[in-house]
Design a protein around this motif. Sequence first.
Motif, PDB file in Angstrom:
ATOM      1  N   SER A   1       0.859  -1.166   0.070  1.00  0.00           N
ATOM      2  CA  SER A   1       0.016  -0.077   0.087  1.00  0.00           C
ATOM      3  C   SER A   1       0.902   1.406  -0.023  1.00  0.00           C
ATOM      4  CB  SER A   1      -1.112  -0.104   1.122  1.00  0.00           C
ATOM      5  OG  SER A   1      -0.207  -0.246   2.385  1.00  0.00           O
ATOM      6  N   ILE A   2       0.256   2.478  -0.391  1.00  0.00           N
ATOM      7  CA  ILE A   2       1.114   3.583  -0.493  1.00  0.00           C
ATOM      8  C   ILE A   2       0.056   4.770   0.372  1.00  0.00           C
ATOM      9  CG2 ILE A   2       0.060   4.199  -2.687  1.00  0.00           C
ATOM     10  CD1 ILE A   2       2.617   5.618  -3.421  1.00  0.00           C
ATOM     11  N   TYR A   3       0.976   5.502   0.907  1.00  0.00           N
ATOM     12  CA  TYR A   3       0.181   6.886   1.562  1.00  0.00           C
ATOM     13  C   TYR A   3       0.962   7.886   0.962  1.00  0.00           C
ATOM     14  CZ  TYR A   3      -0.654  10.430   4.977  1.00  0.00           C
ATOM     15  OH  TYR A   3      -1.051  11.777   5.530  1.00  0.00           O
ATOM     16  N   GLU A   4       0.075   8.987   0.784  1.00  0.00           N
ATOM     17  CA  GLU A   4       0.827  10.185   0.187  1.00  0.00           C
ATOM     18  C   GLU A   4       0.029  11.389   0.653  1.00  0.00           C
ATOM     19  OE1 GLU A   4       1.528   9.365  -4.602  1.00  0.00           O
ATOM     20  OE2 GLU A   4      -0.649   8.678  -3.770  1.00  0.00           O
ATOM     21  N   ASP A   5       0.667  12.421   1.027  1.00  0.00           N
ATOM     22  CA  ASP A   5       0.543  13.799   1.181  1.00  0.00           C
ATOM     23  C   ASP A   5       1.567  14.547   0.757  1.00  0.00           C
ATOM     24  OD1 ASP A   5       2.247  14.437   3.251  1.00  0.00           O
ATOM     25  OD2 ASP A   5       1.000  13.759   5.067  1.00  0.00           O
ATOM     26  N   PRO A   6       1.190  16.088   0.840  1.00  0.00           N
ATOM     27  CA  PRO A   6       2.343  17.065   0.211  1.00  0.00           C
ATOM     28  C   PRO A   6       3.637  16.853   0.604  1.00  0.00           C
ATOM     29  CG  PRO A   6      -0.079  18.067   0.421  1.00  0.00           C
ATOM     30  CD  PRO A   6      -0.077  16.629   1.236  1.00  0.00           C
TER      31      PRO A   6
ATOM     32  N   HIS B   1       5.866   4.030   0.738  1.00  0.00           N
ATOM     33  CA  HIS B   1       5.547   3.180  -0.389  1.00  0.00           C
ATOM     34  C   HIS B   1       5.361   1.705  -0.020  1.00  0.00           C
ATOM     35  CE1 HIS B   1       7.686   6.246  -3.029  1.00  0.00           C
ATOM     36  NE2 HIS B   1       6.894   5.814  -3.613  1.00  0.00           N
ATOM     37  N   ASP B   2       5.212   1.155   1.092  1.00  0.00           N
ATOM     38  CA  ASP B   2       4.705  -0.009   1.736  1.00  0.00           C
ATOM     39  C   ASP B   2       4.075   0.036   2.915  1.00  0.00           C
ATOM     40  OD1 ASP B   2       6.846  -0.121   3.786  1.00  0.00           O
ATOM     41  OD2 ASP B   2       8.214  -0.835   2.132  1.00  0.00           O
ATOM     42  N   ARG B   3       3.599  -0.973   3.563  1.00  0.00           N
ATOM     43  CA  ARG B   3       2.702  -0.985   4.870  1.00  0.00           C
ATOM     44  C   ARG B   3       3.445  -0.617   5.957  1.00  0.00           C
ATOM     45  NH1 ARG B   3      -0.556  -6.185   5.034  1.00  0.00           N
ATOM     46  NH2 ARG B   3       1.557  -7.431   5.341  1.00  0.00           N
TER      47      ARG B   3
ATOM     48  N   THR C   1      -5.438   2.488 -10.394  1.00  0.00           N
ATOM     49  CA  THR C   1      -4.591   3.148  -9.588  1.00  0.00           C
ATOM     50  C   THR C   1      -3.355   2.413  -9.376  1.00  0.00           C
ATOM     51  OG1 THR C   1      -4.236   4.526  -7.462  1.00  0.00           O
ATOM     52  CG2 THR C   1      -5.334   2.337  -7.288  1.00  0.00           C
ATOM     53  N   GLU C   2      -2.095   2.734  -8.735  1.00  0.00           N
ATOM     54  CA  GLU C   2      -1.028   2.162  -8.415  1.00  0.00           C
ATOM     55  C   GLU C   2      -0.758   1.867  -6.855  1.00  0.00           C
ATOM     56  OE1 GLU C   2       2.182   3.646 -10.541  1.00  0.00           O
ATOM     57  OE2 GLU C   2       1.669   2.998 -12.537  1.00  0.00           O
ATOM     58  N   THR C   3      -0.103   0.925  -6.703  1.00  0.00           N
ATOM     59  CA  THR C   3       0.097   0.519  -5.139  1.00  0.00           C
ATOM     60  C   THR C   3       1.611   1.277  -5.221  1.00  0.00           C
ATOM     61  OG1 THR C   3       1.122  -1.504  -5.871  1.00  0.00           O
ATOM     62  CG2 THR C   3      -1.214  -1.545  -5.246  1.00  0.00           C
ATOM     63  N   GLY C   4       2.170   0.906  -3.965  1.00  0.00           N
ATOM     64  CA  GLY C   4       3.695   1.464  -3.765  1.00  0.00           C
ATOM     65  C   GLY C   4       4.487   0.761  -4.321  1.00  0.00           C
ATOM     66  N   SER C   5       4.252  -0.427  -5.089  1.00  0.00           N
ATOM     67  CA  SER C   5       5.260  -1.279  -5.663  1.00  0.00           C
ATOM     68  C   SER C   5       4.890  -1.056  -7.310  1.00  0.00           C
ATOM     69  CB  SER C   5       5.137  -2.880  -5.512  1.00  0.00           C
ATOM     70  OG  SER C   5       3.717  -3.315  -5.699  1.00  0.00           O
ATOM     71  N   LYS C   6       4.193  -0.255  -7.615  1.00  0.00           N
ATOM     72  CA  LYS C   6       3.718   0.284  -8.847  1.00  0.00           C
ATOM     73  C   LYS C   6       2.892  -0.722  -9.610  1.00  0.00           C
ATOM     74  CE  LYS C   6       6.087   4.142  -9.265  1.00  0.00           C
ATOM     75  NZ  LYS C   6       5.695   5.343  -9.047  1.00  0.00           N
ATOM     76  N   ARG C   7       2.471  -1.526  -8.769  1.00  0.00           N
ATOM     77  CA  ARG C   7       1.297  -2.608  -9.291  1.00  0.00           C
ATOM     78  C   ARG C   7       0.103  -1.838  -9.521  1.00  0.00           C
ATOM     79  NH1 ARG C   7      -2.321  -6.201  -6.214  1.00  0.00           N
ATOM     80  NH2 ARG C   7      -1.485  -5.100  -4.151  1.00  0.00           N
TER      81      ARG C   7
END
Length: 203
Positions: free
Chosen positions: A63-68, A73-75, A108-114
């Motif tokens: 999984s991926i978490y993003e904020d500004p 990029h992973d759990r 969408t894409e996960t943290g591993s670009k999956r």
Amino acid sequence: MTSQSNTVSASSLGELHNDPSKLSYDPTLKLSKRHLEHAALVLDIFQGKGTMTKINNGFTEDSIYEDPVAIGHDRQEVAGQLLHISTVTSSTKTNKFNIIDLTSNVETETGSKRKVKADLIQVEFNHDLNFKIGPTYNLDTTLQIYSTEEGIVRLQDRPGDKIPDNGFAMALRKLNGVVAPKVAGVPQNQKEDAEKALKQDII
């Protein structure tokens, strides 16, 4: 603390603090039990009620978490970013958490670009974070939760804000995601998860 932590069950560590059935949402939306549970999990985390067990149960390994200003990029990196809200705040207050939209089968894409197809849950979120050191910060944002049967594959905070894309800024975001779990530490087993939860009155 150790004897107490030994009596804490995995089910109690994974129990949601917020009742999914009582979340506020647009009644025209066809939200499943999974959608509501994933939304309740995210609310738990921002309220400082997150545990590693909840992260393991609710987020995919990549999984991926993003904020500004941060990215995970992973759990483990996601946990490093989000599990320490209870460490740095004295209290939190949710002023609004309202599910406003659901879009099914969004690519969408996960943290591993999956590449995956996920149901995009959008939430209007207004939340006060009372930091132990420093002022109260008001978070007024739209959360985007990408939900699949596997778990949450992507969580975005303030997606409307410009996320820095120049090389230096992106390097800092990635560094923050990698360093945070190593410096602050995340629970590595049920005993450590229980000790953290008991210390911070999460359960």
